[in-house]
Design a protein around this motif. Structure first.
Motif, PDB file in Angstrom:
ATOM      1  N   THR A   1     -14.178  -3.988  -7.824  1.00  0.00           N
ATOM      2  CA  THR A   1     -14.424  -3.536  -6.451  1.00  0.00           C
ATOM      3  C   THR A   1     -15.186  -2.216  -6.467  1.00  0.00           C
ATOM      4  O   THR A   1     -15.316  -1.568  -7.500  1.00  0.00           O
ATOM      5  CB  THR A   1     -13.106  -3.353  -5.684  1.00  0.00           C
TER       6      THR A   1
ATOM      7  N   GLN B   1     -15.958  -2.510   2.463  1.00  0.00           N
ATOM      8  CA  GLN B   1     -15.101  -3.684   2.344  1.00  0.00           C
ATOM      9  C   GLN B   1     -15.676  -4.883   3.091  1.00  0.00           C
ATOM     10  O   GLN B   1     -15.525  -6.028   2.659  1.00  0.00           O
ATOM     11  CB  GLN B   1     -13.684  -3.341   2.791  1.00  0.00           C
TER      12      GLN B   1
ATOM     13  N   ASP C   1     -14.922   3.049   3.928  1.00  0.00           N
ATOM     14  CA  ASP C   1     -14.135   1.904   3.456  1.00  0.00           C
ATOM     15  C   ASP C   1     -14.426   0.662   4.280  1.00  0.00           C
ATOM     16  O   ASP C   1     -14.579  -0.443   3.729  1.00  0.00           O
ATOM     17  CB  ASP C   1     -12.639   2.223   3.503  1.00  0.00           C
TER      18      ASP C   1
ATOM     19  N   ARG D   1       0.839  -1.201   0.000  1.00  0.00           N
ATOM     20  CA  ARG D   1       0.000   0.000   0.000  1.00  0.00           C
ATOM     21  C   ARG D   1       0.876   1.254   0.000  1.00  0.00           C
ATOM     22  O   ARG D   1       2.051   1.198   0.312  1.00  0.00           O
ATOM     23  CB  ARG D   1      -0.904   0.069   1.232  1.00  0.00           C
TER      24      ARG D   1
ATOM     25  N   SER E   1      -8.952  -6.701  -6.392  1.00  0.00           N
ATOM     26  CA  SER E   1      -9.234  -8.106  -6.114  1.00  0.00           C
ATOM     27  C   SER E   1      -9.030  -8.934  -7.378  1.00  0.00           C
ATOM     28  O   SER E   1      -9.244  -8.458  -8.497  1.00  0.00           O
ATOM     29  CB  SER E   1     -10.682  -8.250  -5.619  1.00  0.00           C
TER      30      SER E   1
ATOM     31  N   SER F   1      -4.158  -0.930  -8.303  1.00  0.00           N
ATOM     32  CA  SER F   1      -5.232   0.054  -8.245  1.00  0.00           C
ATOM     33  C   SER F   1      -4.908   1.223  -9.170  1.00  0.00           C
ATOM     34  O   SER F   1      -3.770   1.383  -9.619  1.00  0.00           O
ATOM     35  CB  SER F   1      -5.437   0.547  -6.809  1.00  0.00           C
TER      36      SER F   1
ATOM     37  N   GLY G   1      -4.123  -5.849   3.953  1.00  0.00           N
ATOM     38  CA  GLY G   1      -4.008  -4.420   3.716  1.00  0.00           C
ATOM     39  C   GLY G   1      -3.601  -3.645   4.943  1.00  0.00           C
ATOM     40  O   GLY G   1      -3.290  -4.198   6.000  1.00  0.00           O
TER      41      GLY G   1
ATOM     42  N   VAL H   1      -2.743   0.686  -3.825  1.00  0.00           N
ATOM     43  CA  VAL H   1      -2.635  -0.752  -3.562  1.00  0.00           C
ATOM     44  C   VAL H   1      -2.117  -1.494  -4.799  1.00  0.00           C
ATOM     45  O   VAL H   1      -2.598  -1.275  -5.904  1.00  0.00           O
ATOM     46  CB  VAL H   1      -4.008  -1.368  -3.184  1.00  0.00           C
TER      47      VAL H   1
ATOM     48  N   SER I   1      -6.190  -3.880   0.111  1.00  0.00           N
ATOM     49  CA  SER I   1      -6.858  -2.601   0.326  1.00  0.00           C
ATOM     50  C   SER I   1      -6.157  -1.729   1.357  1.00  0.00           C
ATOM     51  O   SER I   1      -5.272  -2.168   2.091  1.00  0.00           O
ATOM     52  CB  SER I   1      -8.292  -2.831   0.796  1.00  0.00           C
TER      53      SER I   1
ATOM     54  N   CYS J   1      -9.088  -0.341  -3.356  1.00  0.00           N
ATOM     55  CA  CYS J   1      -8.959  -1.784  -3.174  1.00  0.00           C
ATOM     56  C   CYS J   1      -9.013  -2.505  -4.516  1.00  0.00           C
ATOM     57  O   CYS J   1      -9.602  -2.014  -5.482  1.00  0.00           O
ATOM     58  CB  CYS J   1     -10.017  -2.327  -2.223  1.00  0.00           C
TER      59      CYS J   1
END
Length: 226
Positions: free
Chosen positions: A87, A129, A125, A37, A95, A54, A144, A73, A110, A93
């Motif tokens: 997402t 999430q 968030d 991150r 995935s 991201s 994260g 991220v 994330s 975030c």
């Protein structure tokens, strides 16, 4: 399977000492999955890794200035990314699905609250999430900067810590890193995925000139006694 998770505190493209430090410590630990991150697209760990990233941040976003290449991220995986999963916020975030020696796994990386654990970004968030984790009907590796410390000083509050731990428990998810004192960086997996396996967890202290967060490593292996 070795997993690294770390917040590298916004390396800039001309910060060569910091970039070299980050790349060297990651390469030394030779992880299969790397969750970063506050990172930058300039970082490179070699051709053996597939990457989920991201959105690159614009120069000015959510009342903050960002520099070239910055994103929130990135996930690096030695396992091929079979599918990218949409997402709620492509800046915060990411995935995707992989296939490991232990079966399929959905990766979810994330930041929960890009400005800490006590503002509206954090609340939004955390809420969103949780919803996304509940909706992922598969084995999950969720990692994260949670901006939540489960051990030591209970940050951001005892209520948030308690509610979050209950959420993971209710969804049969294990926080592998919850005993790391005063640590906001976490790795979470399904208990079903961990069945008949053993895992280790350690935290590597990082000089504050490179990052304001320590690096965490979890390693999962089959229990040979089974």
């Amino acid at each position: 399977m070795k997993i690294i998770s770390w917040n590298v505190e916004r390396p800039k493209i001309n910060q060569f000492e910091k970039i070299n430090f980050i790349e060297n410590i990651i390469k030394e630990n030779n992880a299969d999955l790397i969750f970063l991150r506050e990172t930058n697209s300039i970082l490179n760990f070699g051709k053996e890794y597939f990457k989920l990233e991201s959105n690159i941040l614009p120069e000015f976003f959510e009342n903050q200035t960002y520099f070239k290449g910055e994103n929130r991220v990135t996930i690096y995986s030695k396992y091929e990314i079979l599918e990218e999963i949409k997402t709620y916020d492509n800046f915060t975030c990411i995935s995707g699905k992989i296939k490991t020696e232990f079966g399929e796994l959905v990766l979810f990386g994330s930041i929960i609250g890009s400005f800490g654990g006590r503002d509206q970004y954090f609340k939004n968030d955390l809420l969103n999430q949780k919803k996304e984790i509940e909706n992922l009907k598969s084995n999950i590796c969720f990692s994260g900067d949670f901006n939540i410390s489960f051990s030591g000083f209970k940050y951001p509050s005892k209520v948030i810590v308690s509610e979050t731990m209950k959420f993971f428990e209710d969804n049969d998810l294990a926080i592998l890193t919850k005993e790391n004192k005063d640590c906001a960086i976490h790795i979470v997996l399904n208990n079903e995925f961990l069945k008949d396996k053993i895992y280790t967890n350690k935290m590597i202290e990082i000089d504050r000139k490179f990052s304001d967060h320590n690096l965490v490593i979890c390693e999962i292996s089959a229990n040979k006694k089974k």
